[in-house]
Design an enzyme around this catalytic site. Structure first.
Site, PDB file in Angstrom:
ATOM      1  N   LYS A  22       0.731  -1.273   0.045  1.00 40.11           N
ATOM      2  CA  LYS A  22      -0.051  -0.011  -0.024  1.00 40.11           C
ATOM      3  C   LYS A  22       0.917   1.185   0.078  1.00 40.11           C
ATOM      4  CE  LYS A  22      -2.039   1.478   4.211  1.00 40.11           C
ATOM      5  NZ  LYS A  22      -1.477   2.967   4.343  1.00 40.11           N
ATOM      6  N   ASN A  23       1.713   1.255   1.055  1.00 38.74           N
ATOM      7  CA  ASN A  23       2.785   2.533   0.959  1.00 38.74           C
ATOM      8  C   ASN A  23       3.629   2.819  -0.140  1.00 38.74           C
ATOM      9  OD1 ASN A  23       0.930   3.329   3.189  1.00 38.74           O
ATOM     10  ND2 ASN A  23       2.600   2.407   4.779  1.00 38.74           N
ATOM     11  N   ARG A  92      -4.846  10.316   4.963  1.00 43.50           N
ATOM     12  CA  ARG A  92      -3.656  11.284   5.046  1.00 43.50           C
ATOM     13  C   ARG A  92      -3.031  11.285   3.903  1.00 43.50           C
ATOM     14  NH1 ARG A  92      -2.572  13.581   9.744  1.00 43.50           N
ATOM     15  NH2 ARG A  92      -0.585  13.838   8.847  1.00 43.50           N
ATOM     16  N   CYS A 116      -4.930  12.533  13.760  1.00 41.95           N
ATOM     17  CA  CYS A 116      -5.606  11.312  13.476  1.00 41.95           C
ATOM     18  C   CYS A 116      -5.431  10.386  14.616  1.00 41.95           C
ATOM     19  CB  CYS A 116      -4.978  10.622  12.099  1.00 41.95           C
ATOM     20  SG  CYS A 116      -3.593   9.698  12.406  1.00 41.95           S
ATOM     21  N   ARG A 121       0.625  14.139  13.749  1.00 42.22           N
ATOM     22  CA  ARG A 121       1.111  14.106  12.327  1.00 42.22           C
ATOM     23  C   ARG A 121       0.940  15.240  11.613  1.00 42.22           C
ATOM     24  NH1 ARG A 121      -1.223   8.334   9.921  1.00 42.22           N
ATOM     25  NH2 ARG A 121       0.708   8.550   8.710  1.00 42.22           N
ATOM     26  N   ASP A 304       4.653   0.004  12.159  1.00 41.98           N
ATOM     27  CA  ASP A 304       3.344  -0.204  11.744  1.00 41.98           C
ATOM     28  C   ASP A 304       3.171  -2.076  11.887  1.00 41.98           C
ATOM     29  OD1 ASP A 304       2.606   1.759  10.793  1.00 41.98           O
ATOM     30  OD2 ASP A 304       3.580   1.105   8.514  1.00 41.98           O
ATOM     31  N   ILE A 326       7.664   6.544  17.325  1.00 40.45           N
ATOM     32  CA  ILE A 326       7.512   7.426  16.114  1.00 40.45           C
ATOM     33  C   ILE A 326       6.177   8.190  16.450  1.00 40.45           C
ATOM     34  CG2 ILE A 326       6.956   7.174  13.527  1.00 40.45           C
ATOM     35  CD1 ILE A 326       9.706   6.093  14.345  1.00 40.45           C
ATOM     36  N   ARG A 396      -8.447  -0.716   4.588  1.00 42.77           N
ATOM     37  CA  ARG A 396      -7.703   0.418   3.854  1.00 42.77           C
ATOM     38  C   ARG A 396      -6.131  -0.179   3.510  1.00 42.77           C
ATOM     39  NH1 ARG A 396      -6.235   4.278   7.959  1.00 42.77           N
ATOM     40  NH2 ARG A 396      -4.631   4.776   6.145  1.00 42.77           N
TER      41      ARG A 396
HETATM   42  N1  EPU Z   1       6.521  14.453  11.310  1.00 42.00           N
HETATM   43  C1  EPU Z   1       6.475  15.852  11.710  1.00 42.00           C
HETATM   44  N2  EPU Z   1       6.441  16.525  10.811  1.00 42.00           N
HETATM   45  C2  EPU Z   1       6.226  16.328   9.300  1.00 42.00           C
HETATM   46  C3  EPU Z   1       6.052  14.929   9.003  1.00 42.00           C
HETATM   47  C4  EPU Z   1       6.412  13.932  10.288  1.00 42.00           C
HETATM   48  O1  EPU Z   1       6.864  16.066  12.833  1.00 42.00           O
HETATM   49  O2  EPU Z   1       6.193  16.902   8.633  1.00 42.00           O
HETATM   50  C5  EPU Z   1       6.771  13.514  12.261  1.00 42.00           C
HETATM   51  C6  EPU Z   1       5.441  12.541  12.573  1.00 42.00           C
HETATM   52  O3  EPU Z   1       4.434  13.209  13.379  1.00 42.00           O
HETATM   53  C7  EPU Z   1       6.075  11.147  13.262  1.00 42.00           C
HETATM   54  C8  EPU Z   1       7.493  11.193  12.468  1.00 42.00           C
HETATM   55  O4  EPU Z   1       7.663  12.486  12.042  1.00 42.00           O
HETATM   56  O5  EPU Z   1       5.997  11.359  14.528  1.00 42.00           O
HETATM   57  C9  EPU Z   1       7.412  10.102  11.384  1.00 42.00           C
HETATM   58  O6  EPU Z   1       6.386  10.152  10.555  1.00 42.00           O
HETATM   59  P1  EPU Z   1       6.124   9.960   8.891  1.00 42.00           P
HETATM   60  O7  EPU Z   1       6.306  11.242   8.281  1.00 42.00           O
HETATM   61  O8  EPU Z   1       7.620   9.135   8.598  1.00 42.00           O
HETATM   62  O9  EPU Z   1       4.903   9.138   8.869  1.00 42.00           O
HETATM   63  P2  EPU Z   1       3.861   9.541   7.312  1.00 42.00           P
HETATM   64  O10 EPU Z   1       4.837   9.536   6.230  1.00 42.00           O
HETATM   65  O11 EPU Z   1       2.691   9.979   7.616  1.00 42.00           O
HETATM   66  C10 EPU Z   1       4.179   6.699   6.945  1.00 42.00           C
HETATM   67  C11 EPU Z   1       3.311   5.581   6.597  1.00 42.00           C
HETATM   68  C12 EPU Z   1       2.611   5.311   7.655  1.00 42.00           C
HETATM   69  C13 EPU Z   1       3.886   4.630   8.755  1.00 42.00           C
HETATM   70  C14 EPU Z   1       4.809   5.709   8.945  1.00 42.00           C
HETATM   71  C15 EPU Z   1       6.048   5.576   9.476  1.00 42.00           C
HETATM   72  C16 EPU Z   1       2.397   6.153   4.336  1.00 42.00           C
HETATM   73  C17 EPU Z   1       1.304   6.423   3.274  1.00 42.00           C
HETATM   74  N3  EPU Z   1       2.244   6.151   5.520  1.00 42.00           N
HETATM   75  O12 EPU Z   1       3.408   7.882   7.355  1.00 42.00           O
HETATM   76  O13 EPU Z   1       1.854   4.068   7.393  1.00 42.00           O
HETATM   77  O14 EPU Z   1       3.344   4.408  10.010  1.00 42.00           O
HETATM   78  O15 EPU Z   1       5.455   6.430   7.676  1.00 42.00           O
HETATM   79  O16 EPU Z   1       6.643   4.483   9.170  1.00 42.00           O
HETATM   80  O17 EPU Z   1       3.425   5.699   3.639  1.00 42.00           O
HETATM   81  C18 EPU Z   1       0.109   2.571   7.979  1.00 42.00           C
HETATM   82  O18 EPU Z   1       0.224   2.126   6.799  1.00 42.00           O
HETATM   83  O19 EPU Z   1      -0.718   2.155   8.848  1.00 42.00           O
HETATM   84  C19 EPU Z   1       0.756   3.908   8.217  1.00 42.00           C
HETATM   85  C20 EPU Z   1       0.167   4.615   9.239  1.00 42.00           C
END
Ligand code: EPU
Length: 417
Positions: A22-23, A92, A116, A121, A304, A326, A396
């Protein structure tokens, strides 16, 4: 709304073919916005998030068609540049169109996602990176509006590695003028898969999978033909199911090299692994041994998989300490697991699980995707009947989960609530 009804307690045995990730599929679908023409993606899972991304692409003017895990996206004409609130609030990952839209159209308007179920996030790092590339950012009634006449390469440092943030900047930088350096980049396999897809479109990227990624902007990209990597979290979830049921499950069409941290951790529980090319045979012990872990960005233990590991630990011998680093609110499954008889205490971001001899089935409520997966892991090992409501969360991210579990001998059915 559907619910799953599971009668647990069986040893699950058999073979499961792992679906596409998915990701990885979501950012690669967004990346097709970067080049006019028809793109063909294979190994795309049929999931609610993929349909939502398809609806978003259609909203922007793209054609989207998914048949038998093959997605065709026609990005010849992209007329619209807005990701509306109803789509972003459903998923998201809709923010992944920010980078490609700015690169292609010079503007993007995306509803701010807000918090969320698993944490606040924010997307401040995505926006900081786009600003460094020369974009201007304004807020307008809950929407973030990003504009850039011409994106210019820059040096971007992330305070913490962000997966979708790194992906957004990669997708913007490939068409920017000159060189971009992304430092402290996320190293997840899904980031590498996106980079490989962009390279197949003609982008110049070095270092994906490492902490520093270098991008040399090109003038234009060509349509993509690409096969999405297998889902490492689906693979890991079925490993947890093999472990907790003392089962024997072979996972086909997966990538063992993407699961080093998970496999190493699970070996310490007494589980046995036989790796052969793209397959992993997983054999659960009579009783799991407790292990502790801390979630980390890749190549660390993935957030995850935290909830699924916790379900396993509920029945393990000994005490386990699970620390979530995380996301600040990713223990929503704990209250539900306790209703099944688990012994878990939480303090700060740390859960202590004391293994019990048995879990008992109960009516449960799914709260987010991986929390839902952890309830399924617990339910297949629990005595008696468990019903899991609100499984749209599970839909999802897990393709045909009940069919896959039935093929392993699980007693699970989907019912209308
Ligand atoms: N963060 C910030 N600012 C930002 C972006 C992130 O503070 O601008 C923080 C987040 O709040 C978090 C950390 O950085 O504490 C890492 O978050 P990250 O941005 O890596 O997460 P994401 O990109 O929103 C993706 C996956 C998630 C997975 C996380 C961590 C996708 C679509 N989603 O989310 O997947 O948990 O990376 O590996 O790729 C899931 O599939 O169930 C899922 C939630």
């Amino acid at each position: 709304m559907d619910k799953l009804v599971i009668r647990g307690g069986k040893r699950l045995v058999g073979t499961v073919t792992v679906s596409g990730a998915k990701n990885a599929a979501l950012p690669i679908m967004a990346a097709t916005l970067l080049a006019p023409g028809e793109h063909v993606l294979r190994n795309v899972p049929h999931l609610r998030d993929v349909s939502t991304m398809g609806r978003l692409m259609a909203n922007l003017g793209a054609g989207f068609h998914l048949e038998k895990n093959r997605a065709i996206l026609d990005c010849t004409e992209i007329k619209n540049y807005e990701a509306p609130y109803d789509l972003v609030s459903t998923m998201r990952a809709s923010v992944l169109v920010l980078g490609p839209l700015v690169a292609r159209l010079g503007k993007a308007k995306v509803s701010l996602p807000g918090g969320c179920a698993i944490g606040a996030r924010p997307i401040n790092l995505h926006l900081m990176g786009l600003e460094k590339l020369g974009a201007t950012i304004t807020l307008d009634a809950g929407y973030v509006v990003v504009r850039a006449r011409k994106l210019k390469g820059a040096s971007i440092y992330f305070d913490m590695p962000t997966v979708t943030g790194t992906e957004n900047i990669l997708m913007a930088a490939v068409l920017a003028e000159g060189k971009t350096l992304i430092e402290n980049a996320a190293r997840e396999p899904e980031v590498v898969d996106l980079a490989d897809a962009l390279i197949a479109m003609g982008a110049k990227i070095k270092g994906a999978g490492e902490s520093i990624i270098e991008v040399e902007g090109v003038k234009k990209l060509k349509p993509l033909r690409y096969r999405i990597i297998p889902d490492r979290i689906e693979t890991g979830t079925f490993m947890a199911i093999a472990g907790i049921t003392g089962g024997d499950i072979t996972l086909r069409n997966t990538r063992p090299d993407h699961l080093d941290a998970v496999i190493n951790k699970l070996k310490d529980t007494g589980m046995k692994f036989r790796l052969a090319g793209k397959s992993i045979r997983v054999i659960g012990p009579e009783r799991l041994k407790a292990v502790s872990t801390t979630t980390m960005p890749y190549p660390g233990f993935p957030t995850d998989m935290q909830a699924q590991l916790m379900s396993m630990m509920c029945l393990a011998e000994g005490a386990s300490v699970i620390s979530e680093k995380i996301f600040e609110n990713r223990f929503m499954h704990v209250a539900e697991l306790k209703r099944m008889g688990a012994d878990i205490t939480i303090e700060g971001g740390i859960a202590t699980v004391r293994g019990v001899r048995r879990l008992t089935g109960a009516p449960l409520m799914a709260t987010d995707l991986r929390a839902s997966a952890s309830l399924i892991v617990a339910a297949v090992a629990a005595e008696g009947e468990t019903s899991v409501k609100r499984i749209y969360h599970l839909d999802r991210g897990y393709e045909r989960i009940e069919e896959k579990l039935q093929s392993l001998g699980a007693d699970i059915i989907r019912e209308k609530e």
